[in-house]
Write a protein that holds these residues in place. Structure first.
Motif, PDB file in Angstrom:
ATOM      1  N   GLY A  63     -10.954  12.585   3.633  1.00 59.72           N
ATOM      2  CA  GLY A  63      -9.697  13.298   3.399  1.00 59.72           C
ATOM      3  C   GLY A  63      -9.854  14.793   3.562  1.00 59.72           C
ATOM      4  O   GLY A  63      -8.974  15.483   4.106  1.00 59.72           O
ATOM      5  N   ARG A  71      -0.976  10.676  -8.814  1.00 52.71           N
ATOM      6  CA  ARG A  71      -0.707   9.982  -7.554  1.00 52.71           C
ATOM      7  C   ARG A  71       0.074   8.706  -7.850  1.00 52.71           C
ATOM      8  O   ARG A  71      -0.361   7.894  -8.637  1.00 52.71           O
ATOM      9  N   ALA A 103      -6.535   5.541  -0.423  1.00 54.91           N
ATOM     10  CA  ALA A 103      -5.495   6.546  -0.170  1.00 54.91           C
ATOM     11  C   ALA A 103      -5.529   7.663  -1.214  1.00 54.91           C
ATOM     12  O   ALA A 103      -5.416   8.847  -0.874  1.00 54.91           O
ATOM     13  N   SER A 160      -8.613   9.865  -0.665  1.00 58.16           N
ATOM     14  CA  SER A 160      -8.388  10.705   0.516  1.00 58.16           C
ATOM     15  C   SER A 160      -7.406  11.830   0.214  1.00 58.16           C
ATOM     16  O   SER A 160      -7.578  12.971   0.661  1.00 58.16           O
ATOM     17  N   PHE A 161      -6.367  11.488  -0.557  1.00 57.56           N
ATOM     18  CA  PHE A 161      -5.399  12.508  -0.977  1.00 57.56           C
ATOM     19  C   PHE A 161      -6.114  13.664  -1.678  1.00 57.56           C
ATOM     20  O   PHE A 161      -5.857  14.838  -1.380  1.00 57.56           O
ATOM     21  N   THR A 196      -1.230  14.834   1.012  1.00 56.98           N
ATOM     22  CA  THR A 196      -0.317  13.788   1.456  1.00 56.98           C
ATOM     23  C   THR A 196      -0.580  13.409   2.906  1.00 56.98           C
ATOM     24  O   THR A 196      -0.551  12.224   3.268  1.00 56.98           O
ATOM     25  N   ALA A 221      -3.763  11.277   3.114  1.00 58.43           N
ATOM     26  CA  ALA A 221      -3.490   9.900   2.693  1.00 58.43           C
ATOM     27  C   ALA A 221      -2.745   9.139   3.773  1.00 58.43           C
ATOM     28  O   ALA A 221      -2.967   7.939   3.973  1.00 58.43           O
ATOM     29  N   THR A 245      -5.094   7.597   6.172  1.00 60.57           N
ATOM     30  CA  THR A 245      -5.978   6.600   5.573  1.00 60.57           C
ATOM     31  C   THR A 245      -5.344   5.221   5.502  1.00 60.57           C
ATOM     32  O   THR A 245      -6.030   4.203   5.651  1.00 60.57           O
TER      33      THR A 245
END
Length: 332
Positions: free
Chosen positions: A44, A227, A263, A266-267, A289, A292, A295
């Motif tokens: 990310g 999140r 996700a 990665s975010f 964002t 993500a 991903t």
């Protein structure tokens, strides 16, 4: 000067099994895949930073697959710091699916990382440090970090799901003064606070306010980022209050959502990179964002390519998606 971003998350090789609701095995073969929350966080951040600006430790056992080595190197050899131990197996975990229920179990002993592992490597003293663990372990990481002279990184803390329980709150409160960014997902935040597990924008905002009151960051100057999947992500700070940011892929783009594994990690990698690049918490949310969004478009990690000297991810430009997010949220 150390790198901009380092994660203490572990590298894991994921294996899979599938069964129906009654436990009857389903013949659905998936090869072992690259896994680990730290790996996804590193990717990310890699979407925005060059390989030499970030990194994570990858512990390779005697069974480390050649194809996984090549896949990692496709993101830049400098994005990883490899340690070899031929006396052990690489950390592996089983992701078991029974109907819609997912289980996760380690198949080999874990090699947990702390700031001490970064010493005398090119990864020591990063400007931003990401870690995923229980609040009790976070205390140990912060203690080690604090013992390093003149090192005060931005700390991005992601509590692990099974320790997001009210019993961990005393440890969390002790750790919070040196945590810059506290980021559970919505279910984890509600569980940690002992709130009903009904995720809505109202419940997320209530949880963020409660966690912020605990004093994230020195002088309470940190932030809480929750999140929240399809709802997007919510950030709350004392100085600027709370703000929602939509997910990149909307309900009209659900065909783009293939696998949400990693996700959130990665975010946070993208968020940390964006914060270092812009020094703006809200703008950093846009970066997270976008990370993500790449991903979740496929099983496993997004694909990096070079298009006439410019990097593309899954055939698209991160900067184009970033501008798209800015236009949607009227952010300039």
């Amino acid at each position: 000067m150390g790198p901009l971003f380092v994660t203490l998350g572990m590298f894991i090789i994921d294996q899979f099994s599938f069964a129906d609701e009654d436990g009857k095995p389903i013949d659905k073969s998936l090869p072992p895949q690259i896994g680990g929350g730290g790996t996804y966080a590193n990717i990310g951040a890699r979407i925005w930073l060059s390989p030499d600006q970030l990194g994570m430790i990858v512990d390779r056992g005697h069974d480390f697959p050649v194809h996984i080595q090549h896949e990692l190197e496709s993101y830049g050899t400098d994005a990883w710091y490899f340690r070899d131990d031929k006396s052990r197996e690489t950390t592996r975990a089983l992701n078991s699916y029974r109907g819609d229920t997912r289980g996760f179990n380690y198949l080999t002993p874990r090699v947990r990382l702390t700031p001490r592992d970064l010493a005398n490597t090119r990864l020591e003293r990063p400007m931003s440090l990401h870690f995923i663990c229980s609040p009790a372990r976070a205390l140990g990481i912060i203690s080690e970090m604090s013992s390093v002279p003149d090192w005060h990184p931005i700390t991005v803390y992601e509590p692990i799901p099974d320790r997001c329980i009210p019993e961990e709150m005393p440890s969390l409160k002790k750790a919070l003064p040196l945590i810059s960014v506290l980021s559970p997902n919505a279910e984890e935040a509600l569980s940690l606070l002992g709130m009903p597990h009904t995720v809505s924008k109202a419940s997320v905002e209530e949880a963020a306010a409660a966690l912020l009151e605990l004093g994230v960051g020195k002088g309470g100057e940190g932030c809480v980022v929750i999140r929240s999947g399809a709802l997007g992500a919510y950030i709350s700070t004392r100085a600027k209050g709370g703000r929602w940011l939509d997910a990149y892929w909307t309900n009209s783009d659900l065909d783009k959502v293939v696998d949400v594994t990693g996700a959130g990690n990665s975010f946070l990698g993208g968020f940390a990179a964006g914060l270092l690049l812009t020094n703006d918490l809200y703008e950093a949310m846009l970066y997270g964002t976008v990370s993500a969004s790449f991903t979740i478009e496929q099983l496993g990690l997004p694909k990096l390519a070079n298009d006439n000297g410019k990097e593309t991810w899954n055939g698209d430009s991160p900067s184009r998606r970033l501008q798209d997010m800015k236009d949607r949220h009227e952010y300039s």
